[in-house]
Write an enzyme that holds these catalytic residues in place. Sequence first.
Site, PDB file in Angstrom:
ATOM      1  N   ARG A   1       0.863  -1.186   0.000  1.00  0.00           N
ATOM      2  CA  ARG A   1       0.000   0.000   0.000  1.00  0.00           C
ATOM      3  C   ARG A   1       0.899   1.235   0.000  1.00  0.00           C
ATOM      4  NH1 ARG A   1      -5.449   0.085   3.143  1.00  0.00           N
ATOM      5  NH2 ARG A   1      -5.908   1.408   1.367  1.00  0.00           N
TER       6      ARG A   1
ATOM      7  N   CYS B   1     -14.305   6.647   8.343  1.00  0.00           N
ATOM      8  CA  CYS B   1     -13.469   5.467   8.121  1.00  0.00           C
ATOM      9  C   CYS B   1     -13.244   4.668   9.408  1.00  0.00           C
ATOM     10  CB  CYS B   1     -12.156   5.830   7.435  1.00  0.00           C
ATOM     11  SG  CYS B   1     -11.370   4.371   6.656  1.00  0.00           S
TER      12      CYS B   1
ATOM     13  N   ASP C   1      -3.350   8.304   7.656  1.00  0.00           N
ATOM     14  CA  ASP C   1      -2.411   7.373   7.032  1.00  0.00           C
ATOM     15  C   ASP C   1      -1.049   8.021   6.919  1.00  0.00           C
ATOM     16  OD1 ASP C   1      -3.829   4.777   6.016  1.00  0.00           O
ATOM     17  OD2 ASP C   1      -5.238   6.429   5.912  1.00  0.00           O
TER      18      ASP C   1
ATOM     19  N   ASN D   1      -5.782  10.829   4.643  1.00  0.00           N
ATOM     20  CA  ASN D   1      -6.648   9.834   5.301  1.00  0.00           C
ATOM     21  C   ASN D   1      -7.703   9.429   4.282  1.00  0.00           C
ATOM     22  OD1 ASN D   1      -7.249   8.346   7.778  1.00  0.00           O
ATOM     23  ND2 ASN D   1      -9.138   9.503   7.826  1.00  0.00           N
ATOM     24  N   LYS D   2      -8.544   8.478   4.654  1.00  0.00           N
ATOM     25  CA  LYS D   2      -9.540   7.923   3.729  1.00  0.00           C
ATOM     26  C   LYS D   2     -10.264   8.988   2.921  1.00  0.00           C
ATOM     27  CE  LYS D   2     -10.214   4.484   3.112  1.00  0.00           C
ATOM     28  NZ  LYS D   2      -9.570   3.773   1.994  1.00  0.00           N
TER      29      LYS D   2
HETATM   30  C1  RUB Z   1      -8.039   3.381   6.800  1.00  0.00           C
HETATM   31  C2  RUB Z   1      -7.921   4.816   7.235  1.00  0.00           C
HETATM   32  C3  RUB Z   1      -7.580   5.061   8.679  1.00  0.00           C
HETATM   33  C4  RUB Z   1      -6.053   5.203   8.807  1.00  0.00           C
HETATM   34  C5  RUB Z   1      -5.608   5.259  10.256  1.00  0.00           C
HETATM   35  O1  RUB Z   1      -8.052   3.261   5.385  1.00  0.00           O
HETATM   36  O2  RUB Z   1      -8.043   5.754   6.460  1.00  0.00           O
HETATM   37  O3  RUB Z   1      -8.162   6.235   9.135  1.00  0.00           O
HETATM   38  O4  RUB Z   1      -5.398   4.114   8.173  1.00  0.00           O
HETATM   39  O5  RUB Z   1      -5.802   4.006  10.875  1.00  0.00           O
HETATM   40  P1  RUB Z   1      -8.029   1.770   4.741  1.00  0.00           P
HETATM   41  P2  RUB Z   1      -5.058   3.625  12.226  1.00  0.00           P
HETATM   42  O6  RUB Z   1      -9.259   1.068   5.219  1.00  0.00           O
HETATM   43  O7  RUB Z   1      -8.010   2.011   3.253  1.00  0.00           O
HETATM   44  O8  RUB Z   1      -6.767   1.091   5.211  1.00  0.00           O
HETATM   45  O9  RUB Z   1      -5.354   4.703  13.194  1.00  0.00           O
HETATM   46  O10 RUB Z   1      -5.663   2.288  12.616  1.00  0.00           O
HETATM   47  O11 RUB Z   1      -3.596   3.510  11.923  1.00  0.00           O
END
Ligand code: RUB
Length: 317
Positions: A59, A121, A190, A200-201
């Site tokens: 990713r 998300c 992210d 982020n998403k």
């Molecule tokens: C998930 C997403 C989350 C971040 C943070 O996207 O956007 O907000 O990854 O997650 P996808 P965390 O479903 O495409 O992976 O706080 O768990 O690291």
Amino acid sequence: MALPEVVLRTAEDIKALRVQGARNVAKAALDAIIKLLETHPSDIKDSVVSAVKVLAATRPTEPALRDAMTFVLRKLAETEDPGELIAAIRNYEQEMVDAERRIAEIGSRKIPDGGTVITHCHSSTAINVLVEAHRQGKDFKVIVTETRPRYQGKLTARDLLSAGIPVVYVVDSAAYFFMHDADVYLTGADAITSDGYVANKIGTALMAVAARRFDVPYYVAATTLKYDPVTAAGYWEPIEERDPREVIDPSELPGAEIRNPAFDLTPPDLVTGIISEIGIYGPQVFPLMVMQHRHIDPSLEEEIALFRLASGGSQDS
Ligand code: RUB
């Protein structure tokens, strides 16, 4: 060399979003390396390097994944003893857990008793903040957007409900409608760039615009691992574009171009603060704090090397 099943399966699970969320993705990749070391303990160097290449490329918008894989390579340069490597990786994973715990503690202070939070998300980090605020006895509800096209909002709603937190589940396009009921907009991240943009998403930035319209503060719960150091060296944060069939069966719209970007970038002026394990900082200050805290070498040699590998050199023209 042929990679063991566990590495290939993990890479497939990450690509197919059977494992999702930046933290979960980084942890799954580290767990796969541990399994590799446990099951193939001799001549590890080539196999670990190959595994890192495959996992880091699963990713593109994931600096936490890249940091985890850079860590593995750095440790591998120090020792090729599988036991020592496994112990170091477990220690790194524990630091991730500790960071999220600290974020939950700090972030819970921003959740208003008797108030309403809106989120988008599925972020383990943001959920931990909400669960911690609930554990402290705060009474609040959370508006959860469904998060098309893959409906990660359902995962968030289930996690919150099982913690006993009231949930209002809405379609993404209802975000503006419900934003004026909210006291806080909270998401995970992210990636955070050197100039303070938050990836982020997809849809996160649109909601940040709506939040600003109603003067709702927007907090991002993210460990310092989400900072993407290579952006300081001029690389763009890559935005993953996923299979259009996640959006619609293309045969239903012959001739239409169907696009499916996974993330968007919220500009720093729409972000109130980033809640991290080292404190809450504005998105422009955050990169500096992270560089100091994590003692990142400003030459960024290792980070850039892995980034180029993971992105197939797509920004090297
Ligand atoms: C998930 C997403 C989350 C971040 C943070 O996207 O956007 O907000 O990854 O997650 P996808 P965390 O479903 O495409 O992976 O706080 O768990 O690291």
